[in-house]
Motif scaffolding. Structure first.
Motif, PDB file in Angstrom:
ATOM      1  N   SER A   1     -10.250  44.128  23.913  1.00 38.99           N
ATOM      2  CA  SER A   1      -9.755  44.884  24.016  1.00 38.99           C
ATOM      3  C   SER A   1      -9.403  46.593  23.245  1.00 38.99           C
ATOM      4  O   SER A   1      -9.741  47.329  23.293  1.00 38.99           O
ATOM      5  N   TRP A   2      -8.652  45.370  21.840  1.00 36.35           N
ATOM      6  CA  TRP A   2      -8.233  46.570  21.123  1.00 36.35           C
ATOM      7  C   TRP A   2      -9.661  47.257  20.204  1.00 36.35           C
ATOM      8  O   TRP A   2      -9.674  48.324  19.332  1.00 36.35           O
ATOM      9  N   ALA A   3     -10.671  46.682  20.372  1.00 36.05           N
ATOM     10  CA  ALA A   3     -12.046  47.338  19.738  1.00 36.05           C
ATOM     11  C   ALA A   3     -13.168  47.427  21.330  1.00 36.05           C
ATOM     12  O   ALA A   3     -14.102  47.651  20.525  1.00 36.05           O
ATOM     13  N   SER A   4     -12.274  47.780  21.571  1.00 37.29           N
ATOM     14  CA  SER A   4     -13.485  48.171  23.339  1.00 37.29           C
ATOM     15  C   SER A   4     -14.173  49.560  23.155  1.00 37.29           C
ATOM     16  O   SER A   4     -14.723  50.697  23.849  1.00 37.29           O
ATOM     17  N   SER A   5     -13.046  50.751  22.742  1.00 37.56           N
ATOM     18  CA  SER A   5     -13.296  51.801  22.290  1.00 37.56           C
ATOM     19  C   SER A   5     -14.554  51.858  21.601  1.00 37.56           C
ATOM     20  O   SER A   5     -14.396  51.260  20.729  1.00 37.56           O
ATOM     21  N   PRO A   6     -14.917  53.251  21.449  1.00 41.13           N
ATOM     22  CA  PRO A   6     -16.193  53.121  20.473  1.00 41.13           C
ATOM     23  C   PRO A   6     -15.690  53.261  19.057  1.00 41.13           C
ATOM     24  O   PRO A   6     -15.999  52.990  17.831  1.00 41.13           O
ATOM     25  N   GLN A   7     -14.707  54.297  19.204  1.00 44.70           N
ATOM     26  CA  GLN A   7     -13.728  54.106  17.741  1.00 44.70           C
ATOM     27  C   GLN A   7     -13.225  52.774  17.193  1.00 44.70           C
ATOM     28  O   GLN A   7     -13.558  52.752  15.987  1.00 44.70           O
ATOM     29  N   GLY A   8     -12.316  52.175  18.390  1.00 42.20           N
ATOM     30  CA  GLY A   8     -11.877  50.895  17.913  1.00 42.20           C
ATOM     31  C   GLY A   8     -13.464  49.972  17.107  1.00 42.20           C
ATOM     32  O   GLY A   8     -13.522  49.416  15.739  1.00 42.20           O
ATOM     33  N   PHE A   9     -13.813  50.169  17.589  1.00 42.25           N
ATOM     34  CA  PHE A   9     -15.540  48.489  17.141  1.00 42.25           C
ATOM     35  C   PHE A   9     -15.584  49.136  16.034  1.00 42.25           C
ATOM     36  O   PHE A   9     -16.504  49.037  15.145  1.00 42.25           O
ATOM     37  N   PHE A  10     -16.006  50.964  15.834  1.00 44.84           N
ATOM     38  CA  PHE A  10     -16.877  51.861  14.337  1.00 44.84           C
ATOM     39  C   PHE A  10     -16.201  50.903  13.883  1.00 44.84           C
ATOM     40  O   PHE A  10     -16.058  50.725  12.663  1.00 44.84           O
ATOM     41  N   TRP A  11     -14.984  51.207  13.428  1.00 44.48           N
ATOM     42  CA  TRP A  11     -13.624  50.836  12.398  1.00 44.48           C
ATOM     43  C   TRP A  11     -13.701  49.469  12.346  1.00 44.48           C
ATOM     44  O   TRP A  11     -14.087  48.884  11.262  1.00 44.48           O
ATOM     45  N   LEU A  12     -13.766  48.236  13.269  1.00 45.82           N
ATOM     46  CA  LEU A  12     -13.987  47.354  12.954  1.00 45.82           C
ATOM     47  C   LEU A  12     -15.552  46.993  11.909  1.00 45.82           C
ATOM     48  O   LEU A  12     -15.460  45.986  11.233  1.00 45.82           O
ATOM     49  N   THR A  13     -17.155  47.380  12.689  1.00 40.63           N
ATOM     50  CA  THR A  13     -17.835  47.358  11.796  1.00 40.63           C
ATOM     51  C   THR A  13     -17.918  47.560  11.157  1.00 40.63           C
ATOM     52  O   THR A  13     -18.266  47.009   9.688  1.00 40.63           O
ATOM     53  N   LEU A  14     -17.269  48.791  10.642  1.00 41.40           N
ATOM     54  CA  LEU A  14     -17.455  49.672   9.294  1.00 41.40           C
ATOM     55  C   LEU A  14     -16.401  48.789   8.299  1.00 41.40           C
ATOM     56  O   LEU A  14     -17.103  48.116   7.087  1.00 41.40           O
ATOM     57  N   GLY A  15     -15.591  47.838   8.664  1.00 42.69           N
ATOM     58  CA  GLY A  15     -14.364  46.549   7.336  1.00 42.69           C
ATOM     59  C   GLY A  15     -15.909  46.389   7.474  1.00 42.69           C
ATOM     60  O   GLY A  15     -15.586  45.374   6.490  1.00 42.69           O
ATOM     61  N   VAL A  16     -16.301  45.278   8.636  1.00 48.38           N
ATOM     62  CA  VAL A  16     -16.925  44.298   8.050  1.00 48.38           C
ATOM     63  C   VAL A  16     -18.293  44.529   7.779  1.00 48.38           C
ATOM     64  O   VAL A  16     -18.562  43.824   6.359  1.00 48.38           O
ATOM     65  N   VAL A  17     -18.819  45.422   7.571  1.00 44.54           N
ATOM     66  CA  VAL A  17     -20.091  45.641   7.038  1.00 44.54           C
ATOM     67  C   VAL A  17     -19.599  46.500   5.455  1.00 44.54           C
ATOM     68  O   VAL A  17     -20.228  45.888   4.148  1.00 44.54           O
ATOM     69  N   ALA A  18     -18.480  46.832   4.943  1.00 39.91           N
ATOM     70  CA  ALA A  18     -18.111  47.357   4.157  1.00 39.91           C
ATOM     71  C   ALA A  18     -18.195  45.911   2.726  1.00 39.91           C
ATOM     72  O   ALA A  18     -18.196  45.850   1.740  1.00 39.91           O
ATOM     73  N   ILE A  19     -17.123  44.823   3.445  1.00 49.93           N
ATOM     74  CA  ILE A  19     -16.661  43.679   2.770  1.00 49.93           C
ATOM     75  C   ILE A  19     -18.277  43.160   2.502  1.00 49.93           C
ATOM     76  O   ILE A  19     -18.090  42.043   1.462  1.00 49.93           O
ATOM     77  N   GLY A  20     -19.091  42.869   3.758  1.00 49.24           N
ATOM     78  CA  GLY A  20     -20.468  42.428   3.570  1.00 49.24           C
ATOM     79  C   GLY A  20     -21.540  42.905   2.251  1.00 49.24           C
ATOM     80  O   GLY A  20     -21.845  41.793   1.650  1.00 49.24           O
ATOM     81  N   VAL A  21     -21.534  44.487   2.360  1.00 50.69           N
ATOM     82  CA  VAL A  21     -22.425  44.913   1.760  1.00 50.69           C
ATOM     83  C   VAL A  21     -21.885  44.460   0.009  1.00 50.69           C
ATOM     84  O   VAL A  21     -22.175  43.710  -1.556  1.00 50.69           O
ATOM     85  N   ALA A  22     -19.926  44.635   0.048  1.00 53.30           N
ATOM     86  CA  ALA A  22     -19.221  44.563  -1.165  1.00 53.30           C
ATOM     87  C   ALA A  22     -20.159  43.071  -1.431  1.00 53.30           C
ATOM     88  O   ALA A  22     -19.469  43.405  -3.530  1.00 53.30           O
ATOM     89  N   VAL A  23     -19.819  41.904  -0.907  1.00 50.08           N
ATOM     90  CA  VAL A  23     -19.577  40.680  -1.456  1.00 50.08           C
ATOM     91  C   VAL A  23     -21.507  40.088  -1.955  1.00 50.08           C
ATOM     92  O   VAL A  23     -21.228  40.043  -3.261  1.00 50.08           O
ATOM     93  N   LEU A  24     -22.581  41.031  -1.404  1.00 52.59           N
ATOM     94  CA  LEU A  24     -23.324  41.286  -2.058  1.00 52.59           C
ATOM     95  C   LEU A  24     -24.111  41.460  -3.335  1.00 52.59           C
ATOM     96  O   LEU A  24     -24.807  40.492  -3.834  1.00 52.59           O
ATOM     97  N   ARG A  25     -23.222  42.786  -3.417  1.00 49.57           N
ATOM     98  CA  ARG A  25     -23.162  43.025  -4.423  1.00 49.57           C
ATOM     99  C   ARG A  25     -22.621  42.713  -5.559  1.00 49.57           C
ATOM    100  O   ARG A  25     -23.307  42.309  -6.511  1.00 49.57           O
ATOM    101  N   MET A  26     -21.445  41.730  -5.248  1.00 50.99           N
ATOM    102  CA  MET A  26     -21.533  41.447  -6.847  1.00 50.99           C
ATOM    103  C   MET A  26     -21.597  39.841  -6.822  1.00 50.99           C
ATOM    104  O   MET A  26     -21.817  39.210  -7.884  1.00 50.99           O
ATOM    105  N   LEU A  27     -22.088  39.243  -5.486  1.00 47.70           N
ATOM    106  CA  LEU A  27     -22.973  37.994  -6.071  1.00 47.70           C
ATOM    107  C   LEU A  27     -24.198  38.547  -6.948  1.00 47.70           C
ATOM    108  O   LEU A  27     -24.768  37.648  -7.702  1.00 47.70           O
ATOM    109  N   VAL A  28     -24.554  39.514  -7.379  1.00 52.94           N
ATOM    110  CA  VAL A  28     -25.802  40.158  -7.844  1.00 52.94           C
ATOM    111  C   VAL A  28     -25.605  40.114  -9.384  1.00 52.94           C
ATOM    112  O   VAL A  28     -26.108  39.943  -9.940  1.00 52.94           O
ATOM    113  N   PHE A  29     -24.460  39.774  -9.689  1.00 54.14           N
ATOM    114  CA  PHE A  29     -23.715  39.904 -11.222  1.00 54.14           C
ATOM    115  C   PHE A  29     -22.580  39.350 -10.783  1.00 54.14           C
ATOM    116  O   PHE A  29     -22.244  38.606 -12.510  1.00 54.14           O
TER     117      PHE A  29
END
Length: 659
Positions: free
Chosen positions: A476-504
């Motif tokens: 319910s807390w992520a059912s709105s487009p706004q809530g799901f966007f924030w959730l996705t942005l947070g997960v994706v930002a962390i994922g891309v950051a971890v992948l970049r850190m692994l490069v170095f």
């Protein structure tokens, strides 16, 4: 394009499971079914031999080969309808193949010559763009409806063989296959041009050193390969309906044939075409539960046992996919970290201004940013080009769906546990795949992806089959487009950051060392296979995370999430961003996905425009968008007193080798 399409076969031979005769006539039926398989093998061999010849000399994985096959069928339909009589029909078939050959030669001269020195995968991207364009062009010219061609004059009836009626046209095709093989053998072994082609297959540089004009040699080879593809398509019009989906339907089977037979081997293509066609003919009867994936299982087994195909030879040293033509990679500076943080904050503020539709589109783009970043890590840092990365994206989606539907778990638990299916698939498939390299590695990943797709498609009791799994809704807390966007942005930002850190990280440096020189890395104690296997697992896990998010975004999971188009989309995103960059996939995914969604909403010719944009980007930015910007910035940077500044590619290669 998850699996083979239904064909409108007009031959009066029983081909369906219910037509199996009684035991007393089983042998008769087996013989006739085998003949049906041989007829299909002849057409498949024509197309596959053309692709094998092109790859053997030019080293281009021509994704547009299926488009030329389709053009051959459409042009032959038009010519055979316009020309009357037996001579008109067969003349139209040959003329259609010649017209397609001219179009192929023009494509090679206008487009492919410009990108021969670009990374090999960019050539794949360019031909994929051409495929998209051709799909809309044939609809513009011939319309969206399937077309039924004329029956072949002189071969309209059927022949009684052991009590079963076999179309006379099938018997013609059965004889045509060996005849074409014989003609090709004579061309390659008894003509000067054929000797040059075989020499170029072995060592292109030596052929150039001997004074041979490689440009025209490549053009003639490409024209011959495309002629065979066009002829294969033209010969199909008496058997199958002509449709705008037949290019993608055939290209997968052709890739399978070429890889099983061995890249560059015409004889291998002939043997593999028979093997694949007979498996298709009998698979539905003997192994109905795995009929859609039987050929991919065979391909996987062949590649595991004999990595270069049945008649193939070990490839020479592979050109390093990344790191040689751009400056050595470096982590972000403090200013660049602040700029990235500001960009994330700007993205986080979008729900305050955008409507629900745009936020949903934004969430989908973010999901594919993480998917593309995971594939980019595997390709750029690991040097492994996967054609089946959608398998782990789809497994992550199904894992989350299973947790919700079968275990009754919450969204948070499903997002945490679901991606482990992607991880498990990467562990299993990666263990076999990293033992191969180059195109053979790519095709084995494709085989594993198709096996996974088949399981999801045919295991209806568990996955719902083509009906999918529905009702995978966010909390319910992520059912709105706004809530799901924030959730996705947070997960994706962390994922891309971890992948970049692994490069170095030390792991990333070890992975890059194994990519650049397997012998040197093993000499200093780096186990190439284990390091690349770990990278495969990392990439599969993050793709699984993206798939789990996608399942909740759409509220459903379908086998299409595992299918080839999803893998191709990932490749396009990575290549558009830049294969020789650290974070190019982020830009590539945003540009490609946003452009694709926007075009679909604005025009019915979205594939034509998108394909044209892809081709233009490949020609204008052969290193990708980010690679081009990095080159531009580096050129404008003034040299420092100590001699720093722009350096030639050879200098960079020596620096990286020293590192």
């Amino acid at each position: 394009m998850g699996g083979p399409a239904t064909r409108a076969v007009r031959a009066p031979v029983s081909r369906a499971p219910h037509a199996v005769p009684t035991k007393g006539r089983a042998v008769d039926f087996i013989v006739v079914q085998a003949l049906t398989g041989l007829a299909s093998a002849a057409s498949l061999f024509l197309v596959a031999s053309g692709l094998s010849i092109i790859f053997g000399v030019t080293r281009i994985v021509n994704f547009a080969h299926g488009a030329f096959y389709m053009l051959g069928a459409y042009i032959a339909f038009t010519l055979t309808e316009a020309l009357s009589g037996t001579l008109g029909f067969w003349g139209g078939i040959v003329l259609a193949a010649l017209i397609v050959a001219v179009l192929g030669a023009a494509l090679e001269i206008v487009l492919l010559r410009r990108i021969y020195r670009a990374p090999e995968l960019f050539q794949l991207l360019a031909t994929f763009g051409v495929t998209l364009m051709v799909q809309d062009i044939v609809i513009l010219i011939w319309g969206p409806e399937d077309l039924m061609g004329r029956r072949a004059p002189g071969f309209r009836g059927a022949v009684d063989i052991m009590g079963q009626m076999v179309p006379a046209y099938d018997l013609l095709l059965i004889g045509l296959g060996p005849a074409v093989l014989g003609v090709l053998w004579l061309i390659f072994h008894r003509t000067r041009w054929g000797v040059l082609v075989r020499a170029a297959t072995q060592d292109r540089d030596m052929v150039a050193a001997l004074g041979v004009n490689q440009k025209w040699l490549f053009t003639s080879v490409f024209a011959l390969g495309v002629f065979l593809a066009g002829l294969g398509g033209a010969l199909q019009i008496p058997r199958d309906a002509v449709s705008h989906a037949m290019d993608l339907r055939v290209i997968v089977d052709v890739f399978v044939v070429v890889v099983i037979g061995g890249l560059g081997s015409v004889t291998g293509a002939f043997v593999a075409a028979i093997l694949v066609s007979e498996l298709n003919a009998f698979g539905i009867l003997i192994f109905p539960k795995i009929s859609l994936v039987l050929v991919f299982i065979v391909m996987a087994v062949v590649l595991v046992i004999r990595p270069y195909g049945l008649f193939g030879k070990a490839e020479g040293p592979q050109r390093v996919a990344a790191g040689l033509s751009i400056r050595p990679w470096r982590p972000f500076t403090q200013a660049e970290r602040l700029a990235v943080a500001a960009a994330v904050l700007v993205a986080a503020s979008l729900p305050l201004f955008l409507g629900n539709y745009m936020l949903t589109v934004g969430s989908e783009i973010l999901v594919f940013v993480l998917f593309a970043a995971s594939l980019h890590f595997l390709m750029t840092v690991g040097g492994l080009s996967s054609f089946g990365h959608a398998a782990y994206f789809g497994l992550g989606a199904y894992g989350a769906a299973f947790m919700v539907k079968l275990a009754g778990a919450s969204m948070v638990v499903a997002l945490l546990v679901g991606p482990f299916m992607g991880l498990a698939g990467a562990v299993l498939f990666g263990w076999f795949a990293v033992r191969l390299s180059g195109v053979y590695f790519a095709m084995l990943t494709l085989a594993f992806a198709q096996i996974t797709w088949s399981i999801a498609f045919q295991w209806v009791e568990v996955t719902g089959g083509d009906n999918g799994m529905l009702g995978i809704w966010p909390a319910s807390w992520a059912s709105s487009p706004q809530g799901f966007f924030w959730l996705t942005l947070g997960v994706v930002a962390i994922g891309v950051a971890v992948l970049r850190m692994l490069v170095f990280s030390p792991f990333g440096f070890g992975l890059r060392a194994a990519r650049d020189s397997a012998l040197r890395s093993e000499a200093i104690g780096i186990d190439r296979k284990n390091v690349q296997w770990a990278a495969f697992v990392v990439a599969g896990t993050f793709a699984g995370v993206a798939g789990a998010l996608f399942g909740f975004l759409k509220g459903s999971v379908f086998p299409e999430n595992l299918a080839i188009p999803t893998s191709v989309d990932g490749l396009v995103m990575v290549l558009l961003g830049g294969i020789e960059t650290v974070s190019g996939a982020v830009v590539g995914a945003i540009v490609y996905k946003a452009l694709a969604i926007w075009l679909m909403s604005k025009t019915e010719l979205s594939k034509l425009v998108l394909g044209g944009v892809i081709v233009l980007l490949v020609v204008a930015f052969p290193k990708g968008i980010v690679g081009f910007l990095e080159d531009l910035r580096h050129r404008r940077r003034p040299p420092t007193p100590d001699g720093a500044g722009p350096k030639p590619a050879g200098y960079v290669a020596k620096v990286e080798a020293a590192e």
